[in-house]
Enzyme design. Structure first.
Site, PDB file in Angstrom:
ATOM      1  CG  HIS A 172      -0.369  57.801 -15.645  1.00 31.43           C
ATOM      2  ND1 HIS A 172       0.307  56.603 -15.711  1.00 31.43           N
ATOM      3  CD2 HIS A 172       0.433  58.639 -14.965  1.00 31.43           C
ATOM      4  CE1 HIS A 172       1.472  56.733 -15.106  1.00 31.43           C
ATOM      5  NE2 HIS A 172       1.569  57.967 -14.632  1.00 31.43           N
ATOM      6  CG  ASP A 193       2.491  58.798 -11.237  1.00 33.94           C
ATOM      7  OD1 ASP A 193       3.160  58.114 -12.030  1.00 33.94           O
ATOM      8  OD2 ASP A 193       2.208  59.990 -11.436  1.00 33.94           O
ATOM      9  CG  ASP A 214       4.656  59.382 -16.351  1.00 34.47           C
ATOM     10  OD1 ASP A 214       5.224  60.273 -17.013  1.00 34.47           O
ATOM     11  OD2 ASP A 214       4.490  59.451 -15.134  1.00 34.47           O
ATOM     12  CG  HIS A 238       6.818  55.507 -13.707  1.00 38.09           C
ATOM     13  ND1 HIS A 238       5.736  54.826 -14.203  1.00 38.09           N
ATOM     14  CD2 HIS A 238       6.386  56.764 -13.470  1.00 38.09           C
ATOM     15  CE1 HIS A 238       4.702  55.642 -14.265  1.00 38.09           C
ATOM     16  NE2 HIS A 238       5.066  56.832 -13.825  1.00 38.09           N
TER      17      HIS A 238
END
Length: 1003
Positions: free
Chosen positions: A256, A258, A368, A572
């Site tokens: 993951h 970001d 997330d 996000h």
């Protein structure tokens, strides 16, 4: 002889890190190190390889915050190492740092081909067998560590200090002892498993005994020579199969990343390239490796900026090892993106995967994001996807979510098969602790026996490692452990569905009981998003009309690019305002540029629509308003009264009060500038509770326990300052009828204008704030005279109802909620809406008065001022607009929500005939555009907005040869044939509540 497992545990705990792991590299040789420091932004790889390098050494300081240093590492391979397995070991200064939050590097060969990344838990680089000389280049990024809850200047290259923050800790050529490496992996798995098993479990005691015997077999002065003997002892324990009913885990390689957070977008481009390079290199050595990567944007970045990495990724995608998942442009926030933007996340994401790799992704992968909109199941289904995965709901602070595998039902009734990995992380390392936690926590274990574990270090940590793969191999069928199988996400979901097709149903939003402050943090980003979404709506609408009416060129490329920019900034941690100052600064500038370009596109289209002398007013809203026609309008609408009166009078408590009245709505503003009455003439009812007020600005202390920019904790409500005193209250200048008031608090100034326009059903408030507060929450409250059991908050393609009471812990946890353009509260026969142009956070509470009546207080969350990770969050000038709509039904809230966000436009001549008209105001035209395949077909997206069934006649005022219902990717749906036989110009459509219907008109 007495046997004590505790002593064995301590013995292994010392020998494994101190003696066995170092023995994997029995011989090392220092590399010659040279460096080239880059000023400013990163340079192309070719420039880095050709740079003028200067001598340096291990121990040298390098890297001011956000800078880049290129290291050149060379060595002649010692003659007596010939034929041995060799690796380069590099430690950029990782001590005390976690994966993804420190220095990182990407290593290259002299010809510019990538080798792999370097990370805190991934220090090694392979050496080509038979090499007699080693030459490696490392592009090292000195990303600073942003300490949690500590305000810092490190979060922006413009404010960070210039001193180096890392020291090169290691640069060696090493011989590898493969047998010792396997021994370390054996001890790692069996030791962890023994730790996890209950004290009274015979398997645990047997494992400690076996480990003790194996340790006895090792000569610490000849580990290499005795490793095989120790492995033979451990092999007996590793060979015992798992129980038949053991928990089954699908392990999916994952990282993951970001797209921006504690690093800027430009650094994410490099993080993704490093991780992808790690993954494809690992796949070369481990054909069983499967890696899932979401976010089309991140693959597009590799394609654009690191084509040499992208070529390798494409190879592994074709081989089925590297698996695109997610079907979205980015892992976006799902609370705040508007209807069409949420749809476009799927449209642009799935198109990219289809066009580049020929893959129609089936999994929506959002581990997330900060809660999940109840509109998503329908959008997932309409995108052609089948499955949904997240893990974030496990972060709930109040209530434990009751399922890990379930059907998720959205506001329209669509259901999606959903899984929350019970391993409770999207960065698993496949440790025994993770495997045991998955089995222990799997809420549906009575009926199902299959879960997923995403494994790998995220956020630039490099993804999966060979150590994790070693654990997976050993736990595929191991007594006392969950069974681990590495396989594709689609294989997991199909097995889980086959195993549990009658899984329970969860209805409505997946509300996250944490991170509620993200609805409000960084108001200018929220405004930029909202304004961009509506400008994109206009740009497409006017450009489509110009193309259909006058053959104007449709700006496909510009709109595609601008949509992708807006979608990226809905990531996000960008749209929620939870990133460092650098990210926030760039987002503000980006929205400014996007707005300017879209205004230019709109102007060009309107100019091409001009038909002659004079001017006409048109409107991109879905409803006609005050006689102004709207493209995609429900009905033309009668012209409302064109006058408004403003009268000043002596108030009952002394001082002047002001009366505003336009024949539809009247309002009284007291001498203190607060609203004491808002009456719609149709009902004659005052929306404001007796003795109450509207537009009361309130300040709360705002220091959450953990995540500053993310969280609003419930105890903030315990302390409040009401801004009731006004510096001045007077007739406002520059508006047809309005009252201006000025308030001060500390160094902050609040200037508000309350105005009523001719023909308007909404009393509008424009709030200009010079915001200089720190760690303070600004609310605007309206005490409403009605007894509302629920509030209705706009979400994508509809609205979601939430209780106004706190009967259960689930209800009480929703003390801060998200709404888009409107929040509506009502009792039977009467309702009130609050609409806004850029606010998302709200709260709703109820009080029973002494007279027996109920006051429902609705508050808009206007501004915050968290200090981490951006210490300057929200400080400065803001303009916020919102309005109260008395006597409103949901349809009124929908209409006024669009109206406050979409300006009226002027066009030369007699106006523009709408391309699409709908005869039912409950059916909203969300978008009108040309088809993505550039065929010239017109695509119209509609939905039933009120929450009930609806029938509407849809008239197309242009020539079309056929019309078909399509999915979000504009592909025919199963019922397309029936609709295509209908006369294209006039359709009668039936909608279920909140149903989305997309029509494609062939021309």
């Amino acid at each position: 002889m007495h046997f004590d497992p505790v002593l064995v545990r301590r013995r292994l705990g010392r020998l494994l890190p101190e003696r066995l792991r170092p023995a994997v590299y029995p011989h090392t040789h220092a590399l010659t190190v040279e460096r080239y420091d880059v000023d400013g932004e990163p340079i192309p790889v070719a420039d880095g390889l050709a740079a003028g390098y200067q001598p340096t050494e291990v121990g040298a300081a390098w890297g001011s915050p956000w800078a880049t240093t290129w290291f050149k590492l060379t060595a002649e391979v010692p003659a007596d190492w010939s034929g041995r397995e060799l690796e380069v070991l590099v430690d950029l200064g990782f001590e005390g740092t976690g994966p993804g939050f420190a220095a990182e590097g990407l290593a290259y060969r002299p010809d510019g081909t990538p080798i792999k990344g370097l990370h805190p838990y991934n220090h090694w680089l392979p050496v080509e067998p038979g090499s007699d000389r080693v030459e490696v280049y490392v592009e090292a990024a000195s990303n600073p560590q942003i300490t949690m809850r500590v305000p810092t200047l490190l979060g922006d290259v413009q404010t960070a200090p210039a001193e180096p923050i890392y020291r090169l800790a290691k640069a060696e050529l090493a011989v590898v002892d493969a047998e010792v490496r396997e021994l370390v992996a054996d001890f790692d798995v069996l030791g962890q498993l023994a730790e996890e098993l209950p004290a009274d479990d015979p398997r645990g005691a047997q494992l400690w005994a076996t480990i003790s015997d194996a340790l006895d077999a090792i000569d610490l002065h000849d580990i290499s020579g005795t490793a095989a003997k120790a492995r033979e002892i451990l092999a007996v324990a590793l060979a015992k199969p798992a129980n038949a009913s053991a928990h089954r885990l699908t392990a999916v390689g994952h990282a993951h990343i970001d797209s921006a957070w504690l690093w800027p977008l430009r650094e994410t481009v490099r993080k993704v390239a490093r991780t992808a390079s790690n993954v494809v290199q690992l796949m070369d050595d481990h054909p069983e490796m499967i890696f899932a990567m979401s976010q089309a944007q991140q693959l597009a970045w590799i394609e654009e900026h690191r084509p040499e990495v992208f070529a390798r990724v494409k190879e592994k995608i074709a081989a089925g090892q590297f698996v695109p998942v997610g079907g979205m442009w980015v892992e976006s926030d799902t609370n705040m993106p508007g209807s069409e933007a949420m749809a476009r996340q799927f449209i642009h994401g799935k198109r990219y995967f289809q066009e580049k790799f020929g893959i129609d992704t089936q999994e929506v992968w959002l581990p997330d994001s900060f809660g999940y909109s109840a509109a998503l199941p329908q959008l997932i289904k309409l995108s052609g996807s089948r499955w949904f995965l997240t893990q974030k709901i496990s972060w709930n602070k109040t209530n434990l979510f009751p399922h890990h595998t379930f059907w998720w039902e959205g506001i329209d009734g669509s259901r999606i098969f959903t899984h929350f990995p019970p391993v409770d992380t999207y960065n698993s390392d496949l440790s025994a602790g993770d495997l045991a936690r998955s089995a222990r926590q799997f809420a549906d274990k009575a009926r199902a026996n299959h879960a997923l574990a995403p494994f790998g270090y995220g956020d630039g940590g490099g993804g999966p490692t060979r150590e994790m793969l070693a654990r997976a191999a050993r736990t595929a069928d191991l007594e006392g452990s969950s069974r681990v199988t590495i396989e594709k996400p689609e294989e997991f979901f199909q097995k889980a569905y086959d195993d549990y097709p009658d899984a329970p149903v969860w209805w409505g939003e997946l509300y996250l009981e944490i991170h509620r402050g993200t609805y409000t943090s960084h108001a200018k980003i929220k405004q930029g998003n909202r304004r961009s979404e509506h400008l994109l709506r206009e740009a497409e609408l006017w450009a489509t009309t110009a193309a259909v009416r006058h053959g104007a060129e449709y700006p496909y490329d510009a709109l595609d690019r601008l949509w992708k920019i807006v979608l990226l900034n809905q990531f996000h941690d960008i749209l929620p305002g939870s990133s460092i100052a650098w990210v926030n600064r760039e987002a503000r500038a980006t929205y400014q540029q996007v707005g300017e370009e879209l205004e230019q596109l709109i102007t060009a289209s309107l100019d091409s629509l001009g038909t002659g002398e004079g001017q006409a007013t048109v409107n991109a809203a879905p409803h006609a308003r005050n006689g102004v026609p709207a493209l995609g309008a429900s009905a033309t609408g009668e012209a409302a009264p064109a006058t408004v009166t403003l009268r000043e009078a002596q108030g009952a408590a002394g001082g002047s009060e002001f009366l505003l009245d336009n024949g539809i709505v009247s309002a009284i503003i007291g001498a203190d500038g607060l609203i004491t009455s808002v009456v719609d003439h149709e009902t004659g009812r005052n929306a404001i509770t007796p003795g109450g007020v509207g537009n009361l600005l309130q300040l709360h202390p705002d220091v959450p326990n953990d995540w500053d920019a993310w969280d609003v904790d419930a105890f903030y409500r315990n302390t409040v300052v009401d801004l009731r005193d006004a510096e001045s209250v007077a007739v406002a200048e520059g508006v047809s009828a309005g009252v201006q008031m000025v308030r001060k608090h500390g160094d902050s100034t609040f200037t508000q204008v309350i105005s009523l326009a001719p023909g308007a059903r909404a009393l509008e408030i424009t709030t200009d704030v010079d915001w200089q507060e720190r760690e303070t929450f600004l609310k605007a409250g309206f005490e409403l005279d009605l007894r509302a059991e629920v509030s209705s908050s706009e979400t994508q393609f509809g609205h979601v109802k939430r209780p106004t009471h706190e009967n259960t812990s689930w209800d009480a946890a929703k003390f801060e909620i998200c709404a888009h353009r409107f929040l509506h509260v009502a009792e039977p026969g009467y309702g009130v809406a609050l609409v806004n142009d850029s606010t998302y956070g709200h709260d709703v509470t109820r009080t029973v008065r002494e007279d027996g009546g109920t006051s429902t207080t609705v508050r808009l969350s206007l501004l915050r001022a968290p200090r981490w990770p951006d210490p300057e969050t929200d400080l400065g000038q803001h303009r916020l607009r919102y309005a109260i709509v008395p006597g409103a039904e949901i349809a009124d809230a929908v209409r006024e929500g669009y109206a406050i966000n979409l300006p009226e436009r002027t066009v030369a001549g007699g106006g523009v005939e709408p391309l699409i008209t709908v005869d039912n105001q409950s059916v909203v035209v969300e978008s009108i555009k040309l088809a993505e395949d550039r065929s010239g077909d017109v695509v119209v997206r509609l939905y039933a907005a009120d929450g009930g069934r609806a029938t509407a006649n849809v008239h197309a005022a242009f020539e079309a040869t056929a019309v078909t219902t399509v999915d979000l990717l504009e592909r025919p749906l199963a019922d397309a044939d029936a609709l295509s036989s209908t006369t294209p110009a006039d359709l009668s459509l039936s909608f279920r509540p909140f149903q989305i219907i997309t029509l494609r008109y062939s021309r």
